[in-house]
Every structure is written in C-alpha cells, then in structure tokens.
Write an enzyme that holds these catalytic residues in place. Sequence first.
Site, PDB file in Angstrom:
ATOM      1  N   GLU A 256      30.111  62.906  65.279  1.00  0.00           N
ATOM      2  CA  GLU A 256      31.038  62.074  64.507  1.00  0.00           C
ATOM      3  C   GLU A 256      30.533  62.129  63.078  1.00  0.00           C
ATOM      4  OE1 GLU A 256      30.680  57.930  64.247  1.00  0.00           O
ATOM      5  OE2 GLU A 256      32.803  57.579  64.136  1.00  0.00           O
ATOM      6  N   HIS A 334      38.610  54.748  69.613  1.00  0.00           N
ATOM      7  CA  HIS A 334      38.371  53.295  69.676  1.00  0.00           C
ATOM      8  C   HIS A 334      38.188  52.658  68.303  1.00  0.00           C
ATOM      9  CE1 HIS A 334      34.541  55.123  69.125  1.00  0.00           C
ATOM     10  NE2 HIS A 334      33.999  53.943  68.897  1.00  0.00           N
TER      11      HIS A 334
HETATM   12  O1  TEU Z   1      31.837  54.680  63.872  1.00  0.00           O
HETATM   13  C1  TEU Z   1      31.361  55.031  62.593  1.00  0.00           C
HETATM   14  C2  TEU Z   1      32.343  54.611  61.609  1.00  0.00           C
HETATM   15  O2  TEU Z   1      32.364  55.070  60.508  1.00  0.00           O
HETATM   16  C3  TEU Z   1      33.248  53.532  62.000  1.00  0.00           C
HETATM   17  O3  TEU Z   1      32.748  52.424  61.331  1.00  0.00           O
HETATM   18  C4  TEU Z   1      34.630  53.905  61.610  1.00  0.00           C
HETATM   19  O4  TEU Z   1      34.656  54.965  60.702  1.00  0.00           O
HETATM   20  C5  TEU Z   1      35.237  52.734  60.926  1.00  0.00           C
HETATM   21  O5  TEU Z   1      35.166  51.698  61.846  1.00  0.00           O
HETATM   22  C6  TEU Z   1      36.657  53.039  60.566  1.00  0.00           C
HETATM   23  O6  TEU Z   1      37.039  51.985  59.751  1.00  0.00           O
HETATM   24  C7  TEU Z   1      30.859  54.727  64.892  1.00  0.00           C
HETATM   25  C8  TEU Z   1      31.494  54.173  66.149  1.00  0.00           C
HETATM   26  O7  TEU Z   1      32.600  54.999  66.519  1.00  0.00           O
HETATM   27  C9  TEU Z   1      31.937  52.762  65.842  1.00  0.00           C
HETATM   28  O8  TEU Z   1      32.655  52.208  66.947  1.00  0.00           O
HETATM   29  C10 TEU Z   1      30.701  51.938  65.556  1.00  0.00           C
HETATM   30  O9  TEU Z   1      31.111  50.636  65.172  1.00  0.00           O
HETATM   31  C11 TEU Z   1      29.883  52.553  64.420  1.00  0.00           C
HETATM   32  O10 TEU Z   1      29.727  53.963  64.525  1.00  0.00           O
HETATM   33  C12 TEU Z   1      28.472  51.976  64.431  1.00  0.00           C
HETATM   34  O11 TEU Z   1      27.810  52.445  65.589  1.00  0.00           O
END
Ligand code: TEU
Length: 565
Positions: A256, A334
């Site tokens: 990611e 999500h």
């Molecule tokens: O997401 C990383 C992230 O950048 C997210 O904060 C997302 O881009 C943002 O919510 C969009 O507005 C990962 C996971 O997918 C997320 O669920 C976690 O909250 C985050 O990392 C921290 O682990």
Amino acid sequence: MERKWWKESVIYQIYPRSFYDSNGDGIGDLQGIISKLDYLKDLGIDIVWLSPVYKSPNDDNGYDISDYQDIMDEFGTLEDWDQLIKEMHKRDIKLVMDLVVNHTSDEHPWFIESRKSKANPYRDYYIWRKGKDGEEPNNWVSFFSGSAWEYDEETEEYFLHLFSRRQPDLNWENPKVRQEIYDMMTWWLDRGVDGFRMDVINVLSKTEGLPDAPVTMDGKYQWGGDYFLNGPKIMDYLHEMKEKVFDKYDMMTVGETQAVTTEDGVRYTNEEDGVMSMLFQFEHMGIDKSPVGGNLGKWMINRDWKLTDFKKIMTRWQKDLDGRGWNALYLENHDQPRSVSRFGDDQAYHQESAKMLATWLHMMQGTPFVYQGQEIGMTNVAFENINQYKDVEILNFYHDQKDKGNFTEEELMDAIHYRGRDNARTPMQWNDSPNAGFTTGKPWIDVNPNYRDINVEKEMNDPNSLYHYYKKLIQLRKEHDIIVYGSYNLILEDDNQIYAYTRMLNDETLLVIANFSKETPVFNLPDSLKYTSYELFISNYSCETTEAPLSIQLKPYETRVYRLK
Ligand code: TEU
Ligand code: CA
C-alpha cells in the site's frame, strides 16, 4: 513477462469485523469467514486479502496491533485461524494477511516497555524526541488530524505517530526492530500464509533529523510527507525484508504505497530488482479531492473532476508498468467510499453503473481486487448522527474541525457522507432478514438501511444481477490470457463520457467500451479497429453478439467487451 499465479488471480478483500458474525456478539469473526468460503469459491475468488485479525484494542479496528502472533479476542483463536487457512487451501483459495509494521498499538509489550524509561532496552524500538521550546519536536500533522507527536509525562519526551496517537511508529532504523518483524513474518509464512498486503509500507523510513514541514495548510500542523514518503532508506529496508523473508517462499506481496509515481511503481515492483509483487497506487483515488496537502485535502471534495484526467492517470499506470512491473487494480477498499456511489450512480442506474465499473476495472492489466460487498453493489451510507460513526479518522476529523470554522456542521457531515471510511465498513449484506443476516445480535456499526434491496441472497437468485456479472467477468479472466497479459492502449482520449481502451496479445485484440455517464453518447469505432470479426465477450445491456460496433449510441453506463479478429 513471466507468468505468475498472483498475476492470473482475482483477490477478494475481507474486512473481518463487518463480514459475518457467527456467535451473535455483533462483530464479524473467523468462524464467520469459514462459513462463507463456499460463497467466495462460487464467485471464482483465488486469493483472500484478510484485513488484520491480530490482537488489538481496536483504536483503528485492528491496524493497531498489540500482539502480532495471536488472534484478536473478538475474532476467535489461533486454532480458528488454523482451521480457516486449512479450509481455504482445501478450496484452492490462498490467504494474504495484512502486514502492519510501520507502527504497533500503544498496548504492544514493546511500547509498554519503551515508555517506561529512557534507559529501557526497548526505548529505541520507537521514535522518541525531546520537545522544542515546550512544543512538539516538529510541526508534522497526523494522517488522523492533530499533531503527529504525543507527549509522554513519564519520561518527558514525545513519541511519533503518523496515524492515531495510539499507533506509535516503530523505529525502522533499529536493526533489532527489523529482525523482530522478519521473524514474525517467517512465523506466519511457516504457518501457511501465501503472502502479505503491506500497510503504508513506503513510510517506514523517515528523513534524518525529522525536519519541520513547509507551511502548505491552514493551522499549526503541516504535511510532512516529503520526510517520510518513499524515505531515504526505504529500498534498503525492503530489499533486506525480501532477502530475509520473501525470497524463501512462493508468495506474493502487495504494497500500500501512497504518493508514488509510476517510476516508483517500476522501482518497487520490477521483476529484476523490485521488492514487492504489485502495489496499490492512490492517484485515481485522489481525482475527487482538493489539492490541499495532507489529510485535510481528502475532506475537501472536488465533484467536477474530468474523466479525461482519470483516463490520463490510469493510462500512465497501465503503460508505464507494462512489462516493467505489476498493478493492483482497485476502486474501493476499507478506507475508500463505495465506488458505485462515488464513480457510478447508486440510484437510477445502480446495477448498470456497477457492472460498467467492474468491467472497466477487470479488463485492465493487473490483479483485480474485489472489496467485500462490491460484488453486490453495496453503496455509501449517510448516517444522520456523528455518534453512528466509529472510524477514528472520521471522529478525529469531525472533532478537530468542528470548532475551527473551516467547515459548517452540514459541510462536515457532507464530507463524511461522501468520503468517510465507514461507508465501506457497514456490515456485509447477506439477505433481507434483520441486520442483513450479518448478525443475530446488535451490530458493532449500523447496517446500511438499503440492505433489503441490496443483498447476496437476492442477487444470487437473479441471473441478471451484478453478482452473476462479476462471476462472468472473473471467469473470463481465467479463460483468456489476453485479459491478464495483453498490452493496454487508450482510444478516444478526449472523450469525457466514454472510456474506451484496447488490449493486445499476439494476434488478438480486445476492445473495452465503458460509458461513465448517464447520458447516451455515440461510440464510433476508429478505422484502426475495423476488423473482420467481432465477438461480444460481455455487456451490461442485451445486444447483438456479432454485430460490429461501428457506430453505436450507448445507453446510460453501457459497457461492452469485444474480441476483434
Ligand atoms: O491506510 C493508510 C492510509 O493512508 C489511510 O489512512 C488512507 O489513505 C486514508 O484513510 C484515506 O483517507 C492504512 C490502512 O489501510 C488504514 O485502514 C489504516 O488506518 C492506516 O493504514 C494505519 O494503519
Ligand atoms: Ca462474532
């Protein structure tokens, strides 16, 4: 380009808390997932990406881990997990676990030790700094609003948390931390895991000295992305992770990775000296937000984005990684709003636009991801009351902004309705019984009230439903190499309603037509594509299967895929 099982697969993401509750406590769990594996097999799914199920206080619903090698109480036990992977492998479904190693929970034993004293052996497992002039060590803003630093009275220092204040960042400069993570990954791979989805994997390396960020936003705290995104040692850490862990297994990884260019994408995913199988880029996810830096931009909605800009982004990722890397294809997960509400029409043309979006995505080069509920067209939800929302990012944004005056209460709720992560986290809608058949108890988050119209049972019983359309799309990918390996080319670049592209492999050409609008524009086949035979692979409206699409007036959100010869 080498053939790989993870290139030829379709991956289904499960957010376990909201998937299926087997014991009536209102929270999804591992036994619930086990009971739905035949549903996934029937859909044609090859791999499941399971969002975190490790022990966690759930400040960020599992993305705050307090024990990497045990299962969250609400989800079940390690025995349940062993049963899950056994049942998956029995059905020839692989399991990709979520790897969250930029940070832990503040309840992780490492952090409990680390905060005890400056001399504690675990102190530099995390990033502690003295304050500056009685304030935070620097001016970075957290992804989840407010300062990225939290003051700790006990040792009179601050610790860094790019996300919530209960998710302290691990110090990846520390070789002991890195080895602990590699050992944990090996433990899961030896337990049968087939790969990892690597959470915010390109923020592990922070710039030496943690410098202040330039002022680009309103308020005290500023976006420090230049000092932790794709940081100075990120490739060192990921090469080390690959050598010490990945290279020992036939596994896949998907990173990611926010704020990456296609050149970064090649650097991270190329098969000569890359460090991951594929990556989630975010450019298309930013098409409808304001260019304001950092986390505030996401909440400032740009509703009149242009399809031509969307085409430019996706075409760059398709062409720049062709033969040089590999894309993870997605429109929702999500963290993102529901794509039929965001890019389609969840009212008048719900099924048609969801089928169009699915076709557009699944016919491109890369590994397609289906997020739970996307296959039945689950939509955004607009909860009346902020207290119905559970997501730490939403709640922090609301309370942080409520008194600042940048947004009225109505604008705050409008932004949350459009963009909030809980749009994707309402319980999976299995049938039209109470709570959509997700639980016999009180769900941890309210169910979307439209579950009586949109649910698995109803769609399985309707041969023309989106669910059966997804089955066909997924089956097509298994039958035709051109869908997996064919090269992408955009046509009708300047059309702001029709997205049309081709895929080419050996002597075959696919033509994909997708009307992204509720209007009825005319599609004219370019001369270069006037072949002799046209075989219709799939369409979301009934149409002649062999008639050449020389000039067709498209219906709202109409999509068609032809094999041209
Ligand atoms: O997401 C990383 C992230 O950048 C997210 O904060 C997302 O881009 C943002 O919510 C969009 O507005 C990962 C996971 O997918 C997320 O669920 C976690 O909250 C985050 O990392 C921290 O682990
Ligand atoms: Ca449960």
